[in-house]
Design a protein around this motif. Structure first.
Motif, PDB file in Angstrom:
ATOM      1  N   LEU A 270       9.335  -3.438  -5.413  1.00 22.94           N
ATOM      2  CA  LEU A 270       9.214  -3.437  -4.396  1.00 22.94           C
ATOM      3  C   LEU A 270       7.382  -4.054  -4.584  1.00 22.94           C
ATOM      4  O   LEU A 270       7.067  -4.644  -2.883  1.00 22.94           O
ATOM      5  CB  LEU A 270       9.330  -1.679  -3.679  1.00 22.94           C
ATOM      6  N   GLU A 271       6.902  -3.317  -5.418  1.00 19.06           N
ATOM      7  CA  GLU A 271       5.454  -3.682  -5.138  1.00 19.06           C
ATOM      8  C   GLU A 271       5.153  -5.066  -6.058  1.00 19.06           C
ATOM      9  O   GLU A 271       3.951  -5.329  -5.324  1.00 19.06           O
ATOM     10  CB  GLU A 271       4.758  -2.541  -6.909  1.00 19.06           C
ATOM     11  N   SER A 272       5.783  -5.814  -6.568  1.00 20.85           N
ATOM     12  CA  SER A 272       5.278  -6.930  -7.693  1.00 20.85           C
ATOM     13  C   SER A 272       6.159  -8.076  -6.633  1.00 20.85           C
ATOM     14  O   SER A 272       5.297  -8.947  -6.028  1.00 20.85           O
ATOM     15  CB  SER A 272       5.910  -6.847  -8.362  1.00 20.85           C
TER      16      SER A 272
ATOM     17  N   ASP B 220       2.175   6.092  -3.423  1.00 23.28           N
ATOM     18  CA  ASP B 220       3.902   6.738  -3.994  1.00 23.28           C
ATOM     19  C   ASP B 220       4.184   7.243  -5.505  1.00 23.28           C
ATOM     20  O   ASP B 220       4.300   7.676  -5.872  1.00 23.28           O
ATOM     21  CB  ASP B 220       4.644   6.562  -3.202  1.00 23.28           C
ATOM     22  N   MET B 221       3.455   5.920  -6.066  1.00 20.74           N
ATOM     23  CA  MET B 221       2.975   5.773  -7.823  1.00 20.74           C
ATOM     24  C   MET B 221       2.413   6.795  -7.896  1.00 20.74           C
ATOM     25  O   MET B 221       1.337   7.615  -6.989  1.00 20.74           O
ATOM     26  CB  MET B 221       2.695   4.864  -8.273  1.00 20.74           C
TER      27      MET B 221
ATOM     28  N   SER C 215       0.587  -1.105   0.159  1.00 16.29           N
ATOM     29  CA  SER C 215      -0.110   0.075  -0.035  1.00 16.29           C
ATOM     30  C   SER C 215       0.747   0.840  -0.240  1.00 16.29           C
ATOM     31  O   SER C 215       0.189   2.196  -0.608  1.00 16.29           O
ATOM     32  CB  SER C 215      -1.117   0.124   1.056  1.00 16.29           C
ATOM     33  N   GLY C 216       1.577   1.283   0.815  1.00 14.78           N
ATOM     34  CA  GLY C 216       2.708   1.979   0.535  1.00 14.78           C
ATOM     35  C   GLY C 216       3.409   2.673  -0.652  1.00 14.78           C
ATOM     36  O   GLY C 216       3.676   3.630  -0.830  1.00 14.78           O
ATOM     37  N   VAL C 217       3.992   1.319  -1.325  1.00 15.79           N
ATOM     38  CA  VAL C 217       4.606   2.100  -2.378  1.00 15.79           C
ATOM     39  C   VAL C 217       3.713   2.177  -3.838  1.00 15.79           C
ATOM     40  O   VAL C 217       3.886   3.335  -4.605  1.00 15.79           O
ATOM     41  CB  VAL C 217       5.256   0.284  -3.502  1.00 15.79           C
TER      42      VAL C 217
ATOM     43  N   TRP D  76      -0.391  14.317  -1.715  1.00 21.23           N
ATOM     44  CA  TRP D  76      -1.970  14.522  -1.426  1.00 21.23           C
ATOM     45  C   TRP D  76      -0.986  14.978   0.411  1.00 21.23           C
ATOM     46  O   TRP D  76      -2.374  15.891   1.118  1.00 21.23           O
ATOM     47  CB  TRP D  76      -2.756  12.775  -1.104  1.00 21.23           C
ATOM     48  N   SER D  77      -0.350  14.251   0.650  1.00 20.54           N
ATOM     49  CA  SER D  77       0.067  14.509   2.348  1.00 20.54           C
ATOM     50  C   SER D  77       0.413  15.775   2.489  1.00 20.54           C
ATOM     51  O   SER D  77      -0.068  16.948   2.962  1.00 20.54           O
ATOM     52  CB  SER D  77       1.102  13.735   2.917  1.00 20.54           C
TER      53      SER D  77
END
Length: 486
Positions: free
Chosen positions: A449-451, A316-317, A311-313, A393-394
């Protein structure tokens, strides 16, 4: 003149043949004298040379009976030398013994596999080489996903991973993850010269997201493999679909009861083809049940960690422009009037309460609702960030929180509702925006990292589900046995 020349040629050929019969192919004094007598006319043909060599080879007595000995055979052909001399001759000729080739066969196969993977990554999965393939980030993401499907796609039981598949997973993942060793970022540093002068330089270090997440993912990977290896000896076993799940039922009536009970004890009726766990008639022992529960808790924690990293990765995309272009003009039209009124009117918003009031009876309905909520969230995000440019967004939330912006409030509540849906349905497929991010992503580090986190999340979820199946059958067996007691 012609007659003399032809006679001279014949005499040289005949003499050479006689010399070959006496002493082999090498030149001898008699051969040299014949050549000198012919006045240097070397008219010997290729057929004469091949005939002479064939006669020489046929004169060697080679035993063709029994197993073939390459070294001994070569020793005879090179003049009766010893096997050690033959091996030395092979070494000088750069010919490797067959045993060495066999020993190196696995290494050669691995190298060919690495070459194949490397070529596909460079070509972007376009085997025509026309440059129409996907980008490197998508290619390496697909490679990790396909490797997971190859290794774990046929695994449906709690049992150790076969040695061949385990070696394949480790070898190819090491090759794919090695790309991260060269993804670095620059940071300012100082260097002291020999004369004591300090100068400012730029040094490299692993990129922060890779430095933080990749070692954690590798640790989670090793823990999941260890959990599977721990089922080397288990009190339960598996039966194919349609067979009995009891181990010691002998009578026909008991067999009928066990067969009908097996169908009721199967948790995944929609996946009837999967193997069904079986336990002894008395159920699992307390120790085995406790060990199973501990492994389930461990796999569940691994699943949560992988979900958090994934979810974090994904957050960030960058959101692709193609997705933003098809968003509705208002978030209210996306989520519906009833959901919009609850999200806007409540002073204290509760996503769990709102989710309980929605009619979500299947994962398909949950995925459709998640897509609508996420689309509305980005609509409100775009409106809130209109006056702040293209900030993350942050940052937008920090700047707009003081203004009590309605769009910021709605976007925050939509985000919390989306997280609640994902927690309520942990096996939910990827949403439309997540799929778009992966498809149009250009960052190789984020793609890895995502995969990697996604496939580990899937494996951990499967292990938890398989353990739940065994525990469910164990509870059902013990309950069934208690009912049979007088």
């Amino acid at each position: 003149m012609d007659r003399d020349s032809s006679s001279s040629s014949v005499s040289v050929s005949d003499g050479s043949s006689e010399a070959g019969e006496r002493g082999g192919c090498c030149s001898s004094p008699s051969t040299r004298s014949l050549v000198d007598a012919a006045g240097g006319n070397l008219s010997r043909t290729v057929s004469d040379v091949s005939t002479s060599f064939s006669e020489q080879c046929s004169s060697v007595d080679v035993d063709h009976s029994g197993p073939f000995e390459p070294t001994a055979a070569v020793a005879k052909l090179i003049g009766g030398r010893s096997p050690a001399s033959a091996a030395e001759s092979l070494r000088r000729l750069s010919i490797k013994p067959r045993a060495d080739v066999i020993d190196r066969r696995s290494t050669d196969d691995e190298m060919e596999l690495v070459k194949e993977r490397f070529s596909k990554l460079l070509l972007g999965e376009d085997m025509s080489g026309g440059g129409k393939g996907v980008c490197t980030a998508v290619a390496i993401s697909n490679a990790i996903t396909n490797l997971y499907a190859t290794v774990f796609g046929s695994c449906h039981k709690l049992e150790p991973l076969p040695a061949g598949k385990k070696a394949m997973w480790t070898r190819e993942m090491d090759c794919l993850l090695s790309v991260c060793d060269y993804i670095v970022e620059f940071y300012p540093s100082t260097q002291t010269l020999p004369d004591g002068t300090k100068v400012e330089i730029m040094e490299t270090r692993p990129r922060s997201d890779i430095y933080t997440n990749l070692p954690a993912l590798e640790k989670l990977d090793a823990m999941l493999i260890d959990i599977l290896d721990s089922f080397q000896k288990a009190e339960f076993w598996y039966a194919d679909a349609g067979t009995r799940s009891f181990g010691s039922v002998t009578s026909s009536s008991s067999s009928r009861m066990s067969s009908s009970f097996r169908r009721s004890a199967h948790r995944n009726e929609d996946k009837w083809w999967l193997p069904v766990p079986c336990v002894p008639d008395a159920g699992l022992t307390d120790k085995a049940r406790k060990d199973l529960q501990q492994r389930r808790d461990c796999a569940n924690q691994i699943h949560k960690a992988a979900v958090a990293i994934n979810s974090g990765v994904l957050s960030d995309m960058e959101v692709p422009e193609s997705f933003m272009a098809v968003l509705p003009k208002s978030g209210r039209a996306s989520v519906g009037d009833s959901v919009y009124r609850v999200m806007l009117g409540a002073d204290k918003f509760s996503p769990e309460f709102l989710l309980d009031t929605l009619d979500i009876s299947s994962e398909h309905d949950a995925l459709a609702m998640a897509d609508r909520v996420e689309a509305a969230m980005y609509v409100w995000l775009r409106k809130a960030s209109g006056s702040h440019g293209k900030l993350p967004w942050s940052k937008v939330k920090e700047l707009a929180a003081a203004d009590d912006d309605k769009n910021v409030t709605l976007a925050n509540r939509a985000e919390s509702l989306l997280l609640c849906i994902k927690h309520r349905f942990p096996g939910l497929s990827q949403t439309t925006v997540d799929t778009s991010k992966i498809q149009f992503n250009k960052d190789v580090g984020q793609a890895i990292l995502e995969s990697y986190s996604r496939v580990l999340e899937s494996l951990a979820f499967n292990i938890v589900s398989w353990i739940d199946d065994v525990l469910f059958v164990d509870r059902s067996i013990r309950k069934f046995s208690d009912n049979l007691k007088p």
